[in-house]
Write a protein that holds these residues in place. Sequence first.
Motif, PDB file in Angstrom:
ATOM      1  N   LEU A  53       0.830  -1.217   0.000  1.00 39.55           N
ATOM      2  CA  LEU A  53       0.000   0.000   0.000  1.00 39.55           C
ATOM      3  C   LEU A  53       0.860   1.261   0.000  1.00 39.55           C
ATOM      4  CD1 LEU A  53      -3.075  -0.615   2.321  1.00 39.55           C
ATOM      5  CD2 LEU A  53      -3.083  -0.053  -0.093  1.00 39.55           C
ATOM      6  N   VAL A  54       1.857   1.286   0.867  1.00 32.64           N
ATOM      7  CA  VAL A  54       2.722   2.475   0.959  1.00 32.64           C
ATOM      8  C   VAL A  54       3.520   2.666  -0.334  1.00 32.64           C
ATOM      9  CG1 VAL A  54       4.731   3.448   2.153  1.00 32.64           C
ATOM     10  CG2 VAL A  54       2.858   2.460   3.474  1.00 32.64           C
ATOM     11  N   SER A  57       1.103   3.354  -3.413  1.00 34.16           N
ATOM     12  CA  SER A  57       0.506   4.691  -3.309  1.00 34.16           C
ATOM     13  C   SER A  57       1.556   5.771  -3.557  1.00 34.16           C
ATOM     14  CB  SER A  57      -0.110   4.896  -1.930  1.00 34.16           C
ATOM     15  OG  SER A  57      -1.121   3.954  -1.717  1.00 34.16           O
ATOM     16  N   THR A  58       2.741   5.590  -2.996  1.00 31.48           N
ATOM     17  CA  THR A  58       3.821   6.559  -3.198  1.00 31.48           C
ATOM     18  C   THR A  58       4.174   6.675  -4.679  1.00 31.48           C
ATOM     19  OG1 THR A  58       4.697   6.071  -0.999  1.00 31.48           O
ATOM     20  CG2 THR A  58       6.189   7.145  -2.553  1.00 31.48           C
ATOM     21  N   LEU A  60       2.252   5.959  -7.284  1.00 29.27           N
ATOM     22  CA  LEU A  60       1.150   6.585  -8.019  1.00 29.27           C
ATOM     23  C   LEU A  60       1.070   8.086  -7.747  1.00 29.27           C
ATOM     24  CD1 LEU A  60      -1.603   3.845  -7.606  1.00 29.27           C
ATOM     25  CD2 LEU A  60      -0.349   4.429  -9.685  1.00 29.27           C
ATOM     26  N   ILE A  61       1.189   8.471  -6.487  1.00 32.61           N
ATOM     27  CA  ILE A  61       1.084   9.891  -6.131  1.00 32.61           C
ATOM     28  C   ILE A  61       2.262  10.683  -6.688  1.00 32.61           C
ATOM     29  CG2 ILE A  61       1.151  11.508  -4.182  1.00 32.61           C
ATOM     30  CD1 ILE A  61      -0.508   9.376  -2.626  1.00 32.61           C
ATOM     31  N   GLY A  77       2.779   0.664  -9.645  1.00 30.06           N
ATOM     32  CA  GLY A  77       2.024   1.218  -8.522  1.00 30.06           C
ATOM     33  C   GLY A  77       0.639   0.605  -8.414  1.00 30.06           C
ATOM     34  N   VAL A  81      -0.761  -1.734  -5.253  1.00 30.60           N
ATOM     35  CA  VAL A  81      -1.975  -1.417  -4.491  1.00 30.60           C
ATOM     36  C   VAL A  81      -2.990  -2.547  -4.615  1.00 30.60           C
ATOM     37  CG1 VAL A  81      -3.947   0.150  -4.339  1.00 30.60           C
ATOM     38  CG2 VAL A  81      -1.634   1.078  -4.566  1.00 30.60           C
TER      39      VAL A  81
END
Length: 189
Positions: A53-54, A57-58, A60-61, A77, A81
């Motif tokens: 998740l981390v 998400s990192t 993708l963001i 990514g 997720v």
Amino acid sequence: MEFEELKRVWDKQNEKPMYTIDHNTLQSISSKKKKSAIKKARLMELVLIGANLVAGSTLLISHTVKGSNNTFAFLMGIVMVLTALVILYYRSRRLSNLPTYEQTIYGDVEHGLSEAKYVVRLSRIMQYYYFMIGIFMVLAKGFDDWAQTVMVIGFIGFTLYASTWEHKWYVRKYNDLRGLKKTLESDRD
């Protein structure tokens, strides 16, 4: 003298078996092995869910904020997720469908075996997953800087080696529980 002859002589002299199993010690061992297997499964799931998740998400963001058009980084990514969500789904399903085991030594071993088998399967699946993520990493990084590409491939190789060692460790623990189950089954007869 053969072992069987010794055993017969011993039994005749003392009128009790040559060896006995201490059920309290066996209960303690089986309970510890069960708890250890449950703990390994829970820890493995939580680490995989959290890390994916981390990291996903990192990725993708950060690529969205940068406005990057690196397709492989986005795919990696998304895969990370989704992997976390799939593990979370199977964790909740596994916990809600947990069979009821006897509150005996044999039941503890059966429960421990079930958890250990799950850990072994999850460990094997994650090895393939690491390989796939490694391919995404190399493709996302590109081949512009060969030194970095070689370092990434080396890191992936080390990760696969370490995960193979870890998997073998889980298999040994599983086989220990199977051996204990066989001992209990022979004792039941």
